[in-house]
Design a protein around this motif. Structure first.
Motif, PDB file in Angstrom:
ATOM      1  N   ASN A 126       0.081  -0.960  -0.142  1.00  0.00           N
ATOM      2  CA  ASN A 126      -0.157   0.308  -0.354  1.00  0.00           C
ATOM      3  C   ASN A 126       0.787   1.225   0.237  1.00  0.00           C
ATOM      4  O   ASN A 126       1.706   2.072   1.177  1.00  0.00           O
ATOM      5  CB  ASN A 126      -0.884   0.006   1.198  1.00  0.00           C
ATOM      6  N   ALA A 127       0.694   2.006  -1.556  1.00  0.00           N
ATOM      7  CA  ALA A 127       1.361   3.329  -1.426  1.00  0.00           C
ATOM      8  C   ALA A 127       1.255   4.674  -0.565  1.00  0.00           C
ATOM      9  O   ALA A 127       1.415   5.503  -0.029  1.00  0.00           O
ATOM     10  CB  ALA A 127       1.343   3.837  -3.212  1.00  0.00           C
ATOM     11  N   PHE A 128      -0.054   4.037   0.247  1.00  0.00           N
ATOM     12  CA  PHE A 128      -0.850   5.253   0.644  1.00  0.00           C
ATOM     13  C   PHE A 128       0.345   5.602   1.972  1.00  0.00           C
ATOM     14  O   PHE A 128       0.356   5.036   2.909  1.00  0.00           O
ATOM     15  CB  PHE A 128      -2.099   5.966   1.340  1.00  0.00           C
TER      16      PHE A 128
ATOM     17  N   THR B  18     -11.442  -2.068  -0.589  1.00  0.00           N
ATOM     18  CA  THR B  18     -11.007  -2.742  -1.379  1.00  0.00           C
ATOM     19  C   THR B  18      -9.870  -3.476  -0.985  1.00  0.00           C
ATOM     20  O   THR B  18      -9.573  -3.097   0.204  1.00  0.00           O
ATOM     21  CB  THR B  18     -10.372  -1.955  -2.727  1.00  0.00           C
ATOM     22  N   GLY B  19      -9.787  -4.530  -2.256  1.00  0.00           N
ATOM     23  CA  GLY B  19      -7.788  -5.365  -1.010  1.00  0.00           C
ATOM     24  C   GLY B  19      -6.913  -4.349  -0.875  1.00  0.00           C
ATOM     25  O   GLY B  19      -5.742  -5.028  -0.289  1.00  0.00           O
ATOM     26  N   ASN B  20      -6.487  -3.100  -1.700  1.00  0.00           N
ATOM     27  CA  ASN B  20      -5.651  -2.496  -2.048  1.00  0.00           C
ATOM     28  C   ASN B  20      -5.336  -1.921  -0.676  1.00  0.00           C
ATOM     29  O   ASN B  20      -4.622  -1.079  -0.383  1.00  0.00           O
ATOM     30  CB  ASN B  20      -5.446  -1.638  -3.152  1.00  0.00           C
ATOM     31  N   ASN B  21      -6.406  -1.747   0.412  1.00  0.00           N
ATOM     32  CA  ASN B  21      -6.163  -1.265   1.753  1.00  0.00           C
ATOM     33  C   ASN B  21      -5.792  -1.784   3.008  1.00  0.00           C
ATOM     34  O   ASN B  21      -5.146  -3.158   2.522  1.00  0.00           O
ATOM     35  CB  ASN B  21      -7.611  -0.820   2.202  1.00  0.00           C
ATOM     36  N   ASP B  22      -4.849  -1.336   3.695  1.00  0.00           N
ATOM     37  CA  ASP B  22      -4.381  -2.278   4.580  1.00  0.00           C
ATOM     38  C   ASP B  22      -5.297  -2.746   5.848  1.00  0.00           C
ATOM     39  O   ASP B  22      -4.994  -3.805   6.244  1.00  0.00           O
ATOM     40  CB  ASP B  22      -3.473  -1.380   5.477  1.00  0.00           C
ATOM     41  N   VAL B  23      -6.185  -2.021   5.930  1.00  0.00           N
ATOM     42  CA  VAL B  23      -7.989  -2.758   6.642  1.00  0.00           C
ATOM     43  C   VAL B  23      -8.965  -3.210   6.153  1.00  0.00           C
ATOM     44  O   VAL B  23      -9.401  -1.920   5.315  1.00  0.00           O
ATOM     45  CB  VAL B  23      -7.811  -2.445   7.784  1.00  0.00           C
ATOM     46  N   VAL B  24      -9.390  -4.458   5.905  1.00  0.00           N
ATOM     47  CA  VAL B  24      -9.795  -4.541   4.795  1.00  0.00           C
ATOM     48  C   VAL B  24     -11.280  -5.196   5.112  1.00  0.00           C
ATOM     49  O   VAL B  24     -11.906  -5.570   5.730  1.00  0.00           O
ATOM     50  CB  VAL B  24     -10.116  -5.429   3.874  1.00  0.00           C
TER      51      VAL B  24
ATOM     52  N   THR C 196     -21.217  -0.843   3.081  1.00  0.00           N
ATOM     53  CA  THR C 196     -21.609   0.304   3.520  1.00  0.00           C
ATOM     54  C   THR C 196     -20.242   0.992   3.617  1.00  0.00           C
ATOM     55  O   THR C 196     -20.368   2.477   4.109  1.00  0.00           O
ATOM     56  CB  THR C 196     -22.176   0.863   4.892  1.00  0.00           C
ATOM     57  N   VAL C 197     -18.679   0.376   3.328  1.00  0.00           N
ATOM     58  CA  VAL C 197     -17.914   0.991   4.027  1.00  0.00           C
ATOM     59  C   VAL C 197     -17.253   1.196   1.667  1.00  0.00           C
ATOM     60  O   VAL C 197     -17.075   0.682   1.037  1.00  0.00           O
ATOM     61  CB  VAL C 197     -16.326  -0.670   4.055  1.00  0.00           C
ATOM     62  N   SER C 198     -17.057   2.887   1.681  1.00  0.00           N
ATOM     63  CA  SER C 198     -15.804   3.630   1.216  1.00  0.00           C
ATOM     64  C   SER C 198     -14.553   2.433   0.281  1.00  0.00           C
ATOM     65  O   SER C 198     -14.281   1.238   1.167  1.00  0.00           O
ATOM     66  CB  SER C 198     -15.652   4.402   1.150  1.00  0.00           C
ATOM     67  N   ARG C 199     -14.853   2.692  -0.893  1.00  0.00           N
ATOM     68  CA  ARG C 199     -13.282   1.944  -1.104  1.00  0.00           C
ATOM     69  C   ARG C 199     -12.093   2.339  -0.372  1.00  0.00           C
ATOM     70  O   ARG C 199     -11.665   1.427   0.388  1.00  0.00           O
ATOM     71  CB  ARG C 199     -13.163   1.930  -3.188  1.00  0.00           C
ATOM     72  N   PHE C 200     -12.285   3.641  -0.321  1.00  0.00           N
ATOM     73  CA  PHE C 200     -11.020   4.304   0.301  1.00  0.00           C
ATOM     74  C   PHE C 200     -11.717   4.926   2.153  1.00  0.00           C
ATOM     75  O   PHE C 200     -12.642   6.149   1.273  1.00  0.00           O
ATOM     76  CB  PHE C 200      -9.663   4.807  -0.010  1.00  0.00           C
ATOM     77  N   HIS C 201     -11.847   4.198   2.773  1.00  0.00           N
ATOM     78  CA  HIS C 201     -13.027   4.977   3.703  1.00  0.00           C
ATOM     79  C   HIS C 201     -12.002   6.038   5.290  1.00  0.00           C
ATOM     80  O   HIS C 201     -13.066   7.052   5.418  1.00  0.00           O
ATOM     81  CB  HIS C 201     -13.040   3.938   4.598  1.00  0.00           C
TER      82      HIS C 201
END
Length: 172
Positions: free
Chosen positions: A77-79, A88-94, A99-104
């Protein structure tokens, strides 16, 4: 790695010193609605039930068992601002819930070990102790804070607070 609470309890019981040494600095505990009738803690006023309020999706790791999410940075994860939370699977905590945004939202660990949570401008909001966060305005977390991302409720624990919860579950 996301794991069942029962695995954490087993390792804590068998090899406490090693378990505490390898525990991440913070975790989130999610309990599906089917397990919410069994409190994580025995304290009358401090236990909380964790659940997906909408039941849109239940994590597939275990059926009705509480799940522990480490609050750690994934190397892919480059953030750069912190530990991301999203659907989405590219987050550290999925958190796989509609109701959860792709990047919340994202967590940041301060130099003194405290954590802050910032909502990323999510559609359904992030909440700390029932209070909706203002997007992009950080909020300080305390050990045992009840959090909500969209309709997914979790509890935030520092490693020390989580081991206390595990010790209470095992009894004297």
């Amino acid at each position: 790695m996301v794991e069942l609470l029962s695995l954490h309890i087993g390792r804590f019981q068998r090899e406490r010193a090693e378990y505490e040494r390898t525990l991440p600095p913070a975790v989130l505990v999610f309990t599906p609605a089917s397990a919410a009738t069994q409190p994580l803690e025995d304290d009358d006023e401090t236990h909380h039930h964790f659940r997906t309020l909408t039941n849109v999706s239940t994590p597939m790791l275990g059926v009705g068992e509480p799940i522990v999410f480490p609050v750690i940075k994934n190397q892919e994860n480059a953030f750069g601002r912190g530990i991301t939370v999203g659907r989405t699977g590219n987050n550290d905590v999925v958190l796989d819930d509609g109701t959860v945004s792709r990047f919340h939202a994202w967590f940041q660990r301060e130099t003194d070990g405290r954590y802050i949570l910032t909502d990323a401008g999510s559609k359904n909001g992030s909440y700390v102790a029932g209070v909706r966060l203002t997007p992009r305005r950080p909020s300080l977390l305390t050990d045992g804070s009840r959090l909500r991302f969209g309709q997914v409720e979790v509890t935030f624990y520092l490693a020390s607070g989580f081991t206390k919860v595990l010790a209470r579950r095992l009894g004297p």
